[in-house]
Scaffold this active site. Sequence first.
Site, PDB file in Angstrom:
ATOM      1  N   LEU A   1       0.811  -1.211   0.000  1.00 29.89           N
ATOM      2  CA  LEU A   1       0.000   0.000   0.000  1.00 29.89           C
ATOM      3  C   LEU A   1       0.846   1.263   0.000  1.00 29.89           C
ATOM      4  CD1 LEU A   1      -2.818  -1.007   2.528  1.00 29.89           C
ATOM      5  CD2 LEU A   1      -2.894  -1.051   0.036  1.00 29.89           C
TER       6      LEU A   1
ATOM      7  N   ALA B   1       4.633   3.393   1.890  1.00 34.06           N
ATOM      8  CA  ALA B   1       5.726   3.412   2.857  1.00 34.06           C
ATOM      9  C   ALA B   1       5.595   4.626   3.753  1.00 34.06           C
ATOM     10  CB  ALA B   1       7.072   3.430   2.150  1.00 34.06           C
TER      11      ALA B   1
ATOM     12  N   VAL C   1       3.762  -0.477   4.584  1.00 34.06           N
ATOM     13  CA  VAL C   1       2.355  -0.779   4.822  1.00 34.06           C
ATOM     14  C   VAL C   1       1.868  -1.702   3.716  1.00 34.06           C
ATOM     15  CG1 VAL C   1       0.051   0.157   5.191  1.00 34.06           C
ATOM     16  CG2 VAL C   1       2.054   1.480   5.899  1.00 34.06           C
TER      17      VAL C   1
ATOM     18  N   ASP D   1       0.003  15.074  13.219  1.00 30.60           N
ATOM     19  CA  ASP D   1       0.439  14.985  11.822  1.00 30.60           C
ATOM     20  C   ASP D   1      -0.769  14.847  10.900  1.00 30.60           C
ATOM     21  OD1 ASP D   1       2.304  15.030   9.778  1.00 30.60           O
ATOM     22  OD2 ASP D   1       2.691  12.882   9.848  1.00 30.60           O
TER      23      ASP D   1
END
Length: 741
Positions: A20, A22, A28, A136
Amino acid sequence: MPLYKGDPRSVGGYKLVDRLGAGGMGMVYRGRSRSGREVAVKIVHAEYAQDPVFRARFRQEIEAARRVSGAFTAAVVDADPEAELPWMATQYVPGQSLAARIRDQGPLRVPELRPLALGLVEALRDIHRAGVVHRDLKPANVLMAEDGPRVIDFGISRAAESHHTLTETGQVIGTPTFMSPEQFTDARTAGPASDIFSLGALLVYCITGRGPFDADSPYLTGYRVVHNQPALDGVTGSVRAVLERCLAKEPGDRPGPDELAREFARVLPEPSPGEPETMRLRLPSARPGPPPPAGDPAATRHPRWRGTRVLMAAAGVLAVALTGCLLLVPSRGDGATGATGATQARTTAPSRWAPLPPGWKPWQTTASAIAEKGVRKAPGYEGNREPACVPDDGALYCAGSALLPERIDATTGRTLWRSGIAPPGIPADRYVTALLGVHEGVVLVELTVTGADGKGEAQSVLALDGTSGTRLWSHPVRTDSLGSVYAAGVTLTQEGDGTAVTVRSAREGTVRRRIPVPAGYDCLLLAAENRPYVECMTQEEGSHSTKFLVVDPAGGTARTLASPAQSRSFVGVQDGRLVFVEADDRPVANSPDLIYTRIVRVDPDTGRRTPAPLPERYRGGVPTLAHGTLYFATSSGLVTAVSPATGARLWQSHTTLETPGQASVDQKGRTVYLAGGSGRVAALDTATGTLLWESSARAEVLDTGLLPTVWFNKGALVLATSDGTLFTLDPAHPDRKPVPG
């Protein structure tokens, strides 16, 4: 993305079926449980798993994500922070990120904001009620599901009541465009109000395609966040007033989630009757772009660059900062503005794109798959894995660190041969090969063998048969030389005692001439417009002297010119004149960029110089001269097109690439391409600077120090990523799924 050869196939009982993406701490994957339930599995990188600070940060992420539960967050399903490679599985959310949504379709209309803004406010309310601060919140951490947004990635979050931080002294964690002032001044004080500030910046970006504090560097962006008022051009009415409150410098002046939800419900219009709110943010096809401009500029070809080694090393330093210790990741708005101010759009005009090669397919392979049969990388080798390639007549010849030269079918990705030129008994991590060029079926290669200390022990130039890969001839060169070069059927090397440059026939390897070089000078061998050159420099205290040699490839003779006496780059030839770009000797702080100050054109016959001071101080890495235009690209993805005759700016456009390599222009001169180390490519119109599209990433960004380049196989693009992935793209459909090579 498909799994790579070295990827795990399962973890914690979950079968991994796809990549999916990084993050800064790990990869991921999309996983599947034994019952068939799909999850997103994040696995910490091996090198970080041994670091107690990173392992503690991962435990913190799991704890924070588990505490949060709501309709607009992705729940933790399973985790093992004590595993050899710690991992976490969360609910899998099908759908692209908000960043990709803006990138593909441009900024949102104000009516489209309601389900997004209210969903994110509800997510923050749940996060804060759980006693967590995200820290974030940015478009890349918002997934667009069918039933609304999902906030993900709690990798740098912490408990709201805790003033403890895992950030080491001097580090700043976050994405500057979306960070709050307190995150820059004292991260320990960043509470729930910090996420409200980030939400305000995110929504401004969704409306305008750029952040309210965007600048050409993450450091200047941070300064603007702390000291400047937000740039809210394009945000009007009651929505602007609410976002201004979100972006207040003082945390106490920002609204809380409940108040903010009421304000957004008041100022954001309801969806039109019959149109569900969630349908507005699904994944429709891209909006058509403007028609391509008419006319093709005169053609020139970009050369090999002086100063590349220094800039590559600087780019490597920045890559470490962006992916490892510093964790200060520059982020720009995904919309771009060119000379016309047009936002990013993907064009479908068939006349722009050249025909693809017959039988072409979107293939993908990796350097580790290429290096087989006794030439595999040494165990544990984690150095530069990005191959550099030379396309020629439907073939791709590639080489690199710990890789031997290969011929690859550029249409199918199939490896046709790999040459066995490795010295006996030398491990793979101690040799480096570089492709110099291809001449009438002969492949020219430079081979360097390094010692355990990384210094060169032996270096040679070889010629290989292009059909079979067998060695035709080889000659040793100096290990302290600045590289060999090929042009116009000859190779230029530095051999023996270094007092001369040797000109050899590319086909036979015979010496045509030895050209004496000035004593006390270091010489760099160059090629541009299929013509060889030698640039010799001395850097004595208080003086800087340069001599530039124009080599006649037929007879091997050379004519010496007095070239500009300041720091500069030779960028190529235009209208028969050599073009140099001078730079300030002082590099930009904390950046691989240089500041360019003047263009100098030199008549190769008379040596006459014509300087043209730049009306602006352009920033960038290695500049590119192609099809009559000079291109500068900064490490933050800002691209500027300049007239090489006058230095006047033609257009300027933003991309989201980080530390892009040299620009490449197609044969029609209509489209300029740049690539980043993750394999993301940006395509821009050469006439207006309009950003046509940006492709998705193919790999995580590693510290390779290389500047990625886009190559052409007729109408197809070919490029490599920093982790060794080699792949091709159809520029008319850049996100077509590849077929493994």
